[in-house]
Each structure stands twice: as C-alpha cells, then as structure tokens.
Design an enzyme around this catalytic site. Structure first.
Site, PDB file in Angstrom:
ATOM      1  N   ASP A 206      71.670  -9.951  -5.563  1.00 54.58           N
ATOM      2  CA  ASP A 206      71.832 -11.343  -5.987  1.00 54.58           C
ATOM      3  C   ASP A 206      71.719 -12.245  -4.752  1.00 54.58           C
ATOM      4  OD1 ASP A 206      72.767 -13.614  -7.608  1.00 54.58           O
ATOM      5  OD2 ASP A 206      74.637 -13.380  -6.497  1.00 54.58           O
TER       6      ASP A 206
ATOM      7  N   LYS B 146      69.592  -9.276 -15.894  1.00 58.22           N
ATOM      8  CA  LYS B 146      69.297  -8.580 -14.638  1.00 58.22           C
ATOM      9  C   LYS B 146      69.273  -7.068 -14.856  1.00 58.22           C
ATOM     10  CE  LYS B 146      71.208 -12.138 -11.554  1.00 58.22           C
ATOM     11  NZ  LYS B 146      72.044 -12.393 -10.369  1.00 58.22           N
TER      12      LYS B 146
END
Length: 266
Positions: free
Chosen positions: A8, A191
């Site tokens: 991230d 994700k």
C-alpha cells in the site's frame, strides 16, 4: 520463498511527510535485485500512483483504485479492470443528491465532482490530484468508472455502510480507505482480487506473496497473501488479522519486512 510483494502507498510505503525514505528505497531495490516482483496496491487513481511508482524505479503492473484497475507502468497496458455497475452508480448518485452528500467519481483517470467545496480541495491536496467540476453529473454517471467516493464524518459514514449495502446490492464492493473516505467499486475491485490476479500473471502461488498495509481497504489482500503484514500504525482490526506486525511508516516498516522475509531468506 516469497516472489511477489504488494505494498500500500499512503501511511505504508510513504511516511507522514509523503516521502519514500532512502532506506526504504534501498530495500525495494534490493528486493528487486533478489528477483522479487515488487508492486504497489493503492486506492489512489493510476495517475497519482504511477508518479510514486516511477520515483521508486518500479517497472511492473500496479494495483490502483483499490484493485479495480491493474495497469503496466512501462507500456500502460491494462491487465485487469472492473467498473462500478452503472445501475448502482445511478442509485448512489441519487442518494447523495437527496441527502446532500459529497460524491466524487473517476472517468478516464480524471477526478470529477459536481461542485467545488472544501472536501474536494482537501482531498485533491492530500493526493496532489487535479480535479474537474461537472455540474451535469448525470453525464458522468453514464460512463464507466472504477471508483466512486463519498467524503464525510467517520461515524456518519459507518452508519451509511449498511444502508448502501442494501441499496446497491452485492455487485458493489464498499470499503473505507481512511476514516472519512467511503469508497465504492465493482465487487471484484478489491486489492485481494487484484493480488490474486497478479500472482497468476507472474506464475506464482498466493502462498509466495506478501501484502503490506495499514487500513481496512487492505484487509482482502492481507487475507489472501501468504504473509499478511500490518504496519505499526495500522488500524487495530487489521493488526488482529495480520500474520505479522512491522514498524510504522515513519520507522521504515516496509524495509523491515523486506529485510526479514526476503533478503534474510536469500
């Protein structure tokens, strides 16, 4: 042995000064030299994420819009794309009009809102993103978008989540990237789905992947990865499901993971 790392960006790869530190940069380069694929997995738009990816010298597909778009950095080829269902987008827009909520959308990697306000300005400043105003938002709703976003008070957004789940149905993925950002994507725009796709793309098993994050929108990729890592500054629910908790984003937590699980193993 780990072959793929998905990281991230905000509050994970970059510190509170919005920088990738030299130490973390070196660790990324060392991982790539060791033959590991290093990619980014972010809620940001591709246009915003690719600036950071290029700064770090990465040259791989990156996961953007929470997983709704996976795109190559080198030739900008789209590998994976999921759009918000149009019918759900219309319902969301209508609800926001009726309840005076600030709604943003992305068309062709550009950020749009119905009107200029402080929420929009603050968001654009946070991500260094240009924005466009389109009073006739109906025009935009009819176009494919990877992500729509409401900005409001955290507690109010928490109350709205079950309302939107019922209103929009199970074709939509709803998540919070930050306490005051409520985001809407296609149900496969996560994700976790994007990491699963990339692992297959690079011919590695999910057990050979590492996912590193700090917010609830990271939980799907931490759950599917072989090693799910929460930052020291991560929210508590993410820490509870993580396999490993590293140092914070201001203490080179990403570097620590690479050294511990990639470079030591070589």
């Amino acid at each position: 042995m780990y072959k793929l790392i998905a990281i991230d960006i905000d509050d994970t790869l970059i510190n509170d000064h919005k920088e990738v530190t030299p130490a973390t940069q070196q660790a990324l380069e060392d991982a790539v030299k060791a033959g590991v694929v290093v990619t980014l997995a972010t809620g940001r738009a591709y246009a915003s994420a690719n600036k950071i990816a290029r700064q770090t010298g990465l040259n791989v597909p990156i996961i953007t819009y929470q997983g709704a778009l996976v795109k190559n950095l080198l030739d900008e080829k789209v590998l994976y794309e999921r759009y918000m269902p149009i019918d759900a987008a219309r319902k969301l827009f209508q609800y926001c009009i009726e309840h005076d909520l600030h709604l943003q959308t992305y068309i062709d990697d550009k950020l749009y809102a119905r009107e200029e306000n402080q929420k929009l300005k603050d968001y654009a400043g946070l991500n260094n993103t240009q924005y466009h105003i389109e009073p006739d938002f109906e025009k935009l709703i009819a176009q494919p978008t990877p992500k729509m976003l409401i900005i409001d008070e955290p507690a109010y957004l928490d109350e709205l989540i079950p309302v939107f789940k019922e209103l929009l149905g199970d074709g939509v993925h709803i998540t919070k990237s930050k306490p005051n950002f409520l985001e809407f994507m296609h149900k496969e725009g996560t994700k976790g789905a994007a990491l699963t796709f990339l692992a297959d793309h690079f011919g590695c098993d999910l057990s050979e992947t590492i996912a590193i994050g700090d917010s609830w929108n990271d939980h799907e990729m931490l759950e599917v990865a072989g090693l799910g890592v929460a930052m020291g500054n991560a929210i508590q629910p993410l820490k509870e499901l993580a396999d490993y908790i590293t140092a914070s984003n201001n203490e080179d937590g990403v570097k620590q993971v690479i050294e511990e699980f990639v470079l030591k193993a070589k």
